[in-house]
Design a protein around this motif. Structure first.
Motif, short mmCIF file in Angstrom:
data_model
loop_
_atom_site.label_atom_id
_atom_site.label_comp_id
_atom_site.label_asym_id
_atom_site.label_seq_id
_atom_site.Cartn_x
_atom_site.Cartn_y
_atom_site.Cartn_z
N LEU A 92 -6.27 8.30 15.48
CA LEU A 92 -5.91 8.99 14.23
C LEU A 92 -4.48 8.67 13.82
N ALA A 129 3.89 6.31 11.44
CA ALA A 129 5.35 6.48 11.25
C ALA A 129 5.94 7.73 11.90
N ARG A 167 10.14 12.54 9.41
CA ARG A 167 10.14 12.22 10.85
C ARG A 167 10.37 10.74 11.08
N VAL A 206 -5.02 1.47 9.39
CA VAL A 206 -6.21 1.60 10.24
C VAL A 206 -7.13 0.39 10.04
N LEU A 263 13.48 14.46 1.14
CA LEU A 263 12.66 15.04 2.20
C LEU A 263 13.22 14.57 3.53
N PHE A 266 1.00 10.57 10.07
CA PHE A 266 1.98 10.45 8.99
C PHE A 266 2.30 11.82 8.43
N CYS A 275 15.02 6.92 5.37
CA CYS A 275 13.71 6.27 5.43
C CYS A 275 13.36 5.92 6.86
N ARG A 279 -2.25 -2.31 -4.91
CA ARG A 279 -0.93 -1.87 -4.44
C ARG A 279 -0.45 -2.80 -3.33
N ALA A 317 1.77 -3.19 -0.13
CA ALA A 317 2.38 -2.30 0.86
C ALA A 317 3.70 -2.87 1.38
N GLY A 342 4.87 2.13 16.88
CA GLY A 342 5.10 1.02 15.95
C GLY A 342 3.82 0.37 15.47
C1 B12 Z 1 2.54 1.79 0.48
C2 B12 Z 1 3.26 3.08 0.86
C3 B12 Z 1 2.94 4.23 0.15
C4 B12 Z 1 1.85 4.25 -0.90
C5 B12 Z 1 0.47 4.50 -0.27
C6 B12 Z 1 0.50 5.52 0.86
C7 B12 Z 1 -0.80 5.75 1.56
N1 B12 Z 1 -1.16 6.99 1.76
O1 B12 Z 1 -1.51 4.85 1.97
C8 B12 Z 1 2.35 5.41 -1.82
C9 B12 Z 1 3.32 4.85 -2.83
C10 B12 Z 1 1.26 6.21 -2.53
C11 B12 Z 1 3.15 6.21 -0.81
C12 B12 Z 1 3.42 7.54 -0.96
C13 B12 Z 1 4.10 8.27 -0.03
N2 B12 Z 1 4.76 7.80 1.04
CO1 B12 Z 1 4.71 5.96 1.59
N3 B12 Z 1 4.86 4.20 2.21
C14 B12 Z 1 4.22 3.11 1.90
C15 B12 Z 1 4.76 1.93 2.70
C16 B12 Z 1 5.75 1.15 1.85
C17 B12 Z 1 3.70 0.96 3.27
C18 B12 Z 1 2.57 1.61 4.07
C19 B12 Z 1 1.59 0.58 4.52
O2 B12 Z 1 0.43 0.61 4.15
N4 B12 Z 1 2.03 -0.40 5.34
C20 B12 Z 1 1.20 -1.46 5.87
C21 B12 Z 1 0.41 -0.97 7.08
C22 B12 Z 1 -0.33 -2.12 7.73
O3 B12 Z 1 1.36 -0.45 7.99
P1 B12 Z 1 1.34 1.08 8.47
O4 B12 Z 1 0.66 1.92 7.52
O5 B12 Z 1 2.66 1.44 8.92
O6 B12 Z 1 0.41 0.97 9.78
C23 B12 Z 1 0.84 0.46 11.03
C24 B12 Z 1 1.49 1.51 11.94
O7 B12 Z 1 2.08 2.58 11.26
C25 B12 Z 1 0.40 1.93 12.85
N5 B12 Z 1 -0.61 2.89 12.40
C26 B12 Z 1 -0.99 3.24 11.17
N6 B12 Z 1 -2.10 4.01 11.20
C27 B12 Z 1 -2.43 4.14 12.49
C28 B12 Z 1 -3.50 4.80 13.09
C29 B12 Z 1 -3.61 4.78 14.47
C30 B12 Z 1 -4.75 5.43 15.13
C31 B12 Z 1 -2.65 4.11 15.26
C32 B12 Z 1 -2.76 4.11 16.73
C33 B12 Z 1 -1.58 3.45 14.66
C34 B12 Z 1 -1.50 3.45 13.28
O8 B12 Z 1 -0.27 0.69 13.03
C35 B12 Z 1 -0.42 0.08 11.75
C36 B12 Z 1 -0.65 -1.39 11.87
O9 B12 Z 1 0.43 -2.06 12.45
C37 B12 Z 1 5.46 2.68 3.88
C38 B12 Z 1 6.69 1.97 4.42
C39 B12 Z 1 6.27 0.73 5.22
N7 B12 Z 1 6.89 -0.36 4.93
O10 B12 Z 1 5.38 0.79 6.05
C40 B12 Z 1 5.83 4.03 3.26
C41 B12 Z 1 5.72 5.27 4.14
C42 B12 Z 1 4.47 5.20 4.95
N8 B12 Z 1 5.63 6.35 3.16
C43 B12 Z 1 6.25 7.42 3.49
C44 B12 Z 1 6.33 8.61 2.72
C45 B12 Z 1 7.29 9.67 3.19
C46 B12 Z 1 5.56 8.77 1.57
C47 B12 Z 1 5.51 10.00 0.65
C48 B12 Z 1 5.47 11.34 1.37
C49 B12 Z 1 6.70 9.89 -0.31
C50 B12 Z 1 6.94 11.09 -1.19
N9 B12 Z 1 8.16 11.57 -1.16
O11 B12 Z 1 6.08 11.56 -1.85
C51 B12 Z 1 4.22 9.76 -0.15
C52 B12 Z 1 2.97 10.42 0.48
C53 B12 Z 1 1.70 10.04 -0.27
C54 B12 Z 1 0.40 10.48 0.35
N10 B12 Z 1 0.02 11.72 0.22
O12 B12 Z 1 -0.32 9.70 0.93
C55 B12 Z 1 6.92 7.28 4.83
C56 B12 Z 1 6.14 8.00 5.93
C57 B12 Z 1 7.03 8.62 6.97
C58 B12 Z 1 6.26 9.43 7.94
N11 B12 Z 1 6.92 9.83 9.00
O13 B12 Z 1 5.09 9.72 7.81
C59 B12 Z 1 7.00 5.70 4.97
C60 B12 Z 1 7.00 5.18 6.38
C61 B12 Z 1 8.27 5.23 4.23
C62 B12 Z 1 9.50 6.07 4.48
N12 B12 Z 1 10.11 6.58 3.43
O14 B12 Z 1 9.91 6.33 5.55
N13 B12 Z 1 3.54 5.43 0.24
#
Ligand code: B12
Ligand code: SF4
Length: 725
Positions: free
Chosen positions: A80, A111, A416, A37, A413, A83, A245, A279, A281, A156
């Motif tokens: 919003l 995601a 989605r 965000v 797990l 995830f 994943c 951290r 990402a 995406g």
């Molecule tokens: C760092 C990370 C973590 C960190 C921090 C998580 C956090 N809550 O911030 C830690 C290690 C704690 C973690 C834990 C978990 N994670 Co994690 N994590 C990541 C990771 C590697 C990077 C996320 C990130 O910040 N990326 C950088 C930002 C810029 O990208 P982004 O978040 O994807 O955002 C972009 C888009 O998604 C979108 N977007 C995001 N938010 C919004 C909001 C709006 C309004 C819109 C329109 C678009 C949008 O636009 C963004 C910019 O381009 C991703 C994988 C990945 N490479 O992305 C998995 C990922 C997000 N995690 C995932 C999972 C499953 C988990 C856990 C459930 C794992 C577990 N078994 O416990 C836990 C849940 C923890 C919790 N309660 O929050 C999944 C989520 C899948 C899903 N469908 O939701 C991912 C995608 C990896 C996977 N295995 O598939 N995680």
């Protein structure tokens, strides 16, 4: 896209973005600042300002704060995040916003939404078609069922699509009908309960086009209130396609921030972030050459300014070990050298489209870790398709023999967007799904209980439900043994003598009288874990709601805290001697039926026990000495760190004795833990400890050995051969 001058457009735009989490009595359900965000806010605000639109973006993590802000200053658009950790909370919040403010345009992305805006032509160009691509439409439709009040799905990476949406909003002065009549690349409009897909949009190639959300102040208000870990991103994209994943189905091309950008952001965090951890990402830190420069910068910063206090990251899965070694050398006191395995079975790896490191790469990594005082760690997933009890439990022994000190495992797990979460996968692997409440994600909104749950396969065509829970129980046993590498040498010695970790597990879990500490721990953990699994979402909802309303939730359905409490109990000052004795007794008992044991078997076990006790760091230890001297007639550390074709420990006997200095890797973190007073109860303190401290800082490492032994063993021809230690 639009001729911005042709209509009477809005000159200012207010947008609220939220990645929601729960606030419970144990604190927030997330530990990190949401980066996505922030990057959207930073990118879109900057672009809109350049186009003459006065854009005001605000970032939220709590529904209450968001709803209050909407009441005080209603925005034009609310976005919003969608995830796994907040799907239901987000759905309820969106409904509530729309109910009172139908004029606010609401969008969701993240995601849970398919990443490709369903442009099948583009998707089909990919070499390998994943199930999740083919199922993308079905996936979005099932999300939409819960999100009927949204106006747009964004697919995406959302920076460019969100900009497209804001521009259209400004251009058409917020007229939903005219906005929705546009093709907005990367966005799908919801019209009459159906998704109208926009065309394909390319992701940003040069990540420096996204200004830093930290430097722009988007997190200032949040970090004043909540102690969350800041996340930074140095690159995006992952070239791998692991089917468990979500990321496996995304665009694989790696794109980067410049090193200067990253350094600036880190220095800003050094100056402003209340939380001293960072951290990353990135999905694969170390995958690009510049990561070495970034790691070096952080390593130097830490030695000169003591910042960061610790880091969290995922290193590259495979293919760039040389680089991973180099970057990790700069981080060695802060985190283990982690090589993710997920499974040790070739069948499973093929099923999940994953390739692990080759044996020679592992040998090389092990040697590097030993030489540099790093802990080698890995993790496995319990319940992958093709896994059996035998392949799963053997996997731990293989990893131990390969030099891994910490092996942790988590249940699979179905997430989605992942390939395993499709009807095709469910059919192929014959998954039987259960629904489980696995965390702290619960609260009430307008008197109704809202929470998140996960879907897990508890049986498949390679394991039954009973076998699934045996594997799970074994996983938690290994957590108790190896989260901090505590009993590694005892287990290695057992394996060396033909006793498997499964044998020891059967002993320790099967007789509570004989092994009260481990017996209690394993019984309590499994009791709680099993209670968290339900046959249907309805059954789960009923029980969880009842427990929440009666205030029993924390004590009955919180197996993660239970796991931390049990692990903490076993390694506490008070119990660690007895716990080690239980492990020694279990190994002795398992050895009863075996011959060919080395003559000093009990003596060796005693030495190994004493070594474990010296290594274990008890949580919240008072006046923890940084260095300890351990003296023993055997060179345990050289033996434990030798290669897989091990010479038995008995051959490592010194003429007199071997002195080993055992040191705490990151003493500062343990001292800081003492000043932690925001967590009060014993259970919460233990949970906090296990969430905050890395495995490598839960045990001492060898910093010096005096009198190392080079064992001499006869070779098959009868000639003595000296082995290098
Ligand atoms: C760092 C990370 C973590 C960190 C921090 C998580 C956090 N809550 O911030 C830690 C290690 C704690 C973690 C834990 C978990 N994670 Co994690 N994590 C990541 C990771 C590697 C990077 C996320 C990130 O910040 N990326 C950088 C930002 C810029 O990208 P982004 O978040 O994807 O955002 C972009 C888009 O998604 C979108 N977007 C995001 N938010 C919004 C909001 C709006 C309004 C819109 C329109 C678009 C949008 O636009 C963004 C910019 O381009 C991703 C994988 C990945 N490479 O992305 C998995 C990922 C997000 N995690 C995932 C999972 C499953 C988990 C856990 C459930 C794992 C577990 N078994 O416990 C836990 C849940 C923890 C919790 N309660 O929050 C999944 C989520 C899948 C899903 N469908 O939701 C991912 C995608 C990896 C996977 N295995 O598939 N995680
Ligand atoms: S598990 Fe890691 S390597 Fe595999 S697709 Fe996901 S992010 Fe990439």
């Amino acid at each position: 896209l639009f001729d911005l001058e042709s209509e009477e457009k809005l000159k200012s735009l207010t947008v609220y973005l939220a990645d929601l989490c729960y606030e419970t009595s144990s604190g927030l359900s997330k530990d990190s600042l949401p980066l996505g965000v922030g990057t959207i806010a930073a990118y879109v605000t900057t672009k809109l300002q350049q186009e003459g639109i006065d854009a005001v973006f605000k970032v939220f993590i709590l529904a209450d704060d968001l709803l209050k802000a909407i009441e005080t200053t209603p925005p034009h658009i609310v976005g919003l995040a969608n995830f796994i950790w907040s799907e239901n909370l987000t759905a309820v919040t969106i409904k509530k916003i729309k109910q009172y403010h139908p004029d606010i345009l609401i969008t969701t992305g993240g995601a849970n939404i398919s990443p490709h805006s369903l442009n099948q032509d583009k998707i089909l160009l990919k070499k390998q078609i994943l199930d999740s691509h083919l199922y993308a439409k079905g996936q979005d439709e099932s999300v939409l069922e819960k999100f009927q009040s949204v106006d747009y799905f964004i697919h995406g990476e959302a920076e460019i699509p969100f900009l497209n949406l804001c521009r259209a909003y400004a251009q058409h002065s917020g007229d939903f009908i005219r906005i929705k009549a546009e093709d907005l690349p990367g966005c799908s409009a919801v019209v009459d309960g159906k998704l109208i897909n926009g065309s394909h949009v390319d992701d940003i190639r040069d990540l420096d086009e996204i200004p830093s959300p930290y430097l722009m102040g988007f997190y200032d208000e949040i970090w004043k209130k909540y102690f969350l870990i800041p996340q930074i991103e140095t690159n995006r994209g992952c070239p791998f396609q692991c089917t468990f994943c979500t990321v496996g189905s995304w665009e694989g091309k790696i794109r980067k921030h410049s090193v200067d950008y990253v350094k600036k952001e880190i220095m800003y965090l050094h100056d402003h972030s209340p939380n001293r951890l960072i951290r990353f990402a990135d999905s694969n830190f170390g995958i690009v050459a510049q990561d070495i420069e970034i790691a070096k910068f952080i390593g130097e910063l830490r030695s000169t300014l003591g910042y960061p206090g610790g880091i969290r990251l995922y290193t590259a899965e495979s293919g760039v070990n040389g680089r991973v070694k180099e970057v990790m050398a700069y981080f060695k006191e802060m985190i283990p050298l982690n090589l993710s395995y997920q499974s040790m079975s070739d069948v499973v790896l093929k099923n999940i489209k994953r390739k692990n490191q080759s044996p020679s790469d592992i040998a090389d990594m092990r040697e590097y870790a030993t030489q540099n005082g790093m802990m080698l760690s890995t993790e496995l997933i319990c319940g992958l398709p093709g896994e059996t009890v035998e392949s799963y439990t053997n996997g731990f022994d293989k990893l131990l023999k390969n030099g891994f000190e910490s092996v942790t495992a988590y249940p699979l797990l179905l997430i989605r967007g992942a390939d395993l979460d499709t009807p095709m996968a469910a059919q192929r692997w014959k998954f039987q799904i259960r629904y489980a409440y696995l965390g702290q994600n619960i609260s009430t909104v307008d008197g109704s209980v809202v929470f998140e749950y996960s879907r897990l396969p508890v049986a498949s065509n390679s394991y039954t439900e009973e076998e699934y829970f045996s594997m799970l129980s074994f996983s938690y046993f290994m957590f108790l043994m190896l989260r901090g590498g505590w009993y590694r040498e005892l287990l290695l010695f057992a394996i060396e003598n033909g006793i498997s970790t499964l044998d020891i597990f059967h002993q320790l879990s099967g007789n509570q009288k004989e092994y009260p500490l481990f017996g209690d721990a394993l019984t309590n953990i499994m009791k709680q874990v099993k209670m968290c699994y339900f046959e249907s979402p309805e059954a789960l909802r009923q029980k969880i709601e009842e427990a929440y309303i009666s205030g029993q939730l924390e004590s009955v359905y919180n197996y993660r805290t239970q796991l931390s409490v049990c692990a903490g109990t076993l390694i506490s000052e008070e119990n660690k001697q007895n716990a080690v004795q239980e492990v020694i007794r279990a190994i002795t008992k398992s050895a009863e039926a075996r011959d060919n044991l080395p003559a000093p078997f009990p003596e060796l076990l005693d030495h190994l026990g004493a070594y474990s006790i010296s290594k274990i760091i008890s949580p919240f230890s008072d006046n923890l000495p940084e260095h300890l001297e351990f003296e023993c007639p055997y060179d345990i550390s050289t033996w434990a760190n030798s290669n897989e074709a091990k010479i038995p420990l008995v051959e490592y006997r010194a003429k007199t004795s071997v002195k080993t200095i055992l040191s705490v890797r990151n003493i500062r973190q343990h001292r800081d833990l003492h000043s932690t007073n925001h967590v009060k109860s014993h259970a919460r303190r233990m949970h906090y400890y296990f969430e905050t401290v890395t495995g490598s800082n839960m045990q001492r490492c060898v910093s010096k050995t005096e009198g190392a032994v080079k064992p001499v063993v006869p070779d098959p021809t009868g000639m003595p051969v000296e082995m290098s230690a």
